[in-house]
Design an enzyme around this catalytic site. Structure first.
Site: not given
Ligand code: IFM
Length: 440
Positions: A166, A351
């Protein structure tokens, strides 16, 4: 859950994801201080000033956690390797840290879980933050050295390696919006971080390729942005937000360019010579990963000095984070990614998940909202595949309740509840529902 494994191609992977600082316990095993420790210690940055010193103590309990993954019938585990554990000062290898990841990867393989590694998931060694962190171009080369050290140790056994998790969060969220470490609200710092993080990805990929690593990629987060209303200013703001959040990183990585709508504001603040770096971030990848959660509605606020963008959530039901649940965003974004940027390259949803105020009652956690959320997002993924996106895996975020950065331990994303007093794990109803669906 409404789906079954057989709805998906045979090679499709189901897994769950975590990140080092959020679960391991950073006070163990000789890890060095990170900029998150510093940020958390500041006033008002993190709920209750909590940090990752103990977290879920996964460092000592990983066998139990991997057993739970295996018992759920999962195929793969997405984890990250902490730079500050492997190189506590950002430059010098730590034998204890390398041994830990060696044991962790072997433990995954013993359980038949494919290790999906992310190299950098946000715990920048504090010694490098002292030198300017992602504002400093040298950090990109140091990241390359870290890539070499950890890959020499575990690269022979991992199934996939992503360079960076990210980049938008590492740069814009952390240097412009100030929500994450280092907590800046500075456009010059932002422009530098947004450029350097792409460069670091390119250097990491080059180092991985030089070692013959094949299944390498990057993890980007995307949101389905929409204008808040019908005004031309909101339309322009949404286009700019989309350019900064959704296009800046993917276009650099796939085309070697930055979108004009984002450069309009950032160009005056970019580091000297940035245009000569064009294409250095554009290294061949084998897969692309997507983290996707919500739908911001963007509007423009005229401050009298300049127009600024404001982001608010859409009208649908919200998670504990206040994020709108919007599975159709995943359905529409995945084909957009294939169509506009990566063609038939494999995509992993690395994710997707939601936080809820889960409680243990009579030894169990009942979380029907999460069951519905996961069901809807897996259905959206299936539709995206039907519309032409080459999606090859889905990882729930997260395996465990964990350290949710600026929210401390308050937001519970896990399929497995963690009692942060006793560290007891309790699989939630969603864990059991996903296990049943995968077995079907
Ligand atoms: O917890 C985070 C993760 O570290 C990165 N993506 C989003 C998740 C939720 O905010």
């Amino acid at each position: 859950m409404d789906f079954k494994r057989s709805d998906f191609p045979e090679s499709f992977l189901f897994g769950a994801a975590t990140a080092a600082y959020q679960i391991e316990g950073h006070q163990f095993g000789g890890a060095g201080p990170t900029h998150w420790d510093t940020f958390a210690a500041g006033t008002g940055n993190v709920v209750r000033a909590e940090d990752g010193a103990v977290a879920c103590d996964h460092y000592h309990r990983f066998a139990e956690d991997l057993d739970l993954l295996k018992d759920a019938g999962m195929d793969a585990y997405r984890f990250s390797t902490s730079w500050a554990r492997v190189m506590p000062d950002g430059r010098t290898p730590n034998a204890e840290g390398l041994d830990y990841y060696d044991r962790l990867v072997d433990a995954m393989l013993e359980r038949g879980l494919k290790p999906f590694q992310t190299l950098y998931h946000w715990e920048l060694p504090a010694a490098l933050a002292d030198k300017g962190g992602w504002m400093n171009r040298d950090t990109c080369d140091y990241f390359g050295d870290f890539t070499d050290v950890i890959t020499d140790r575990i690269g022979d056994r991992v199934a996939a390696i992503a360079t960076i998790n990210e980049p938008w969060c590492i740069s814009y969220l952390s240097h412009f919006l100030g929500h994450h470490a280092p907590g800046l609200k500075d456009i010059r710092a932002t422009a530098r971080a947004m450029h350097h993080i792409n460069l670091a990805h390119g250097i990491g990929m080059t180092r991985l390729r030089a070692k013959g690593m094949k299944n390498c990629g990057v993890v980007l987060n995307f949101d389905h942005t929409e204008p808040q209303d019908d005004s031309p200013s909101a339309a322009k703001a949404a286009t700019t937000w989309d350019a900064i959040m959704n296009r800046w990183f993917i276009e650099a990585i796939t085309k070697g360019t930055y979108p004009a709508e984002a450069l309009a504001g950032l160009a005056p603040h970019m580091p000297a010579g940035w245009a000569d770096d064009k294409g250095k971030d554009r290294q061949p990848k084998a897969f692309h990963s997507v983290n996707k959660n919500t739908r911001p509605k963007i509007s423009a606020e005229d401050t009298g000095v300049r127009t600024q963008m404001t982001s608010a959530e859409g009208p649908g039901d919200k998670t504990q984070m206040g994020w709108e649940m919007y599975p159709d965003g995943l359905r529409s974004f995945l084909p957009r990614l294939s169509r506009d940027y990566i063609g038939d390259m494999p995509i992993y949803v690395t994710e997707n998940g939601m936080a809820w105020d889960d409680r243990v009652e009579n030894g169990a956690v009942y979380d029907p909202e999460r069951i519905q959320f996961v069901s809807d997002h897996i259905a959206a993924t299936k539709k995206a595949i039907d519309e032409g996106a080459n999606v090859q895996g889905f990882f729930y975020w997260s395996l465990l309740d964990n350290y949710e950065w600026a929210f401390g331990y308050e937001k519970r994303f896990g399929m497995i509840h963690v009692d942060f007093e006793t560290l007891k794990r309790t699989p939630k109803a969603s864990y059991h529902a996903l296990k049943a669906a995968i077995a079907r």
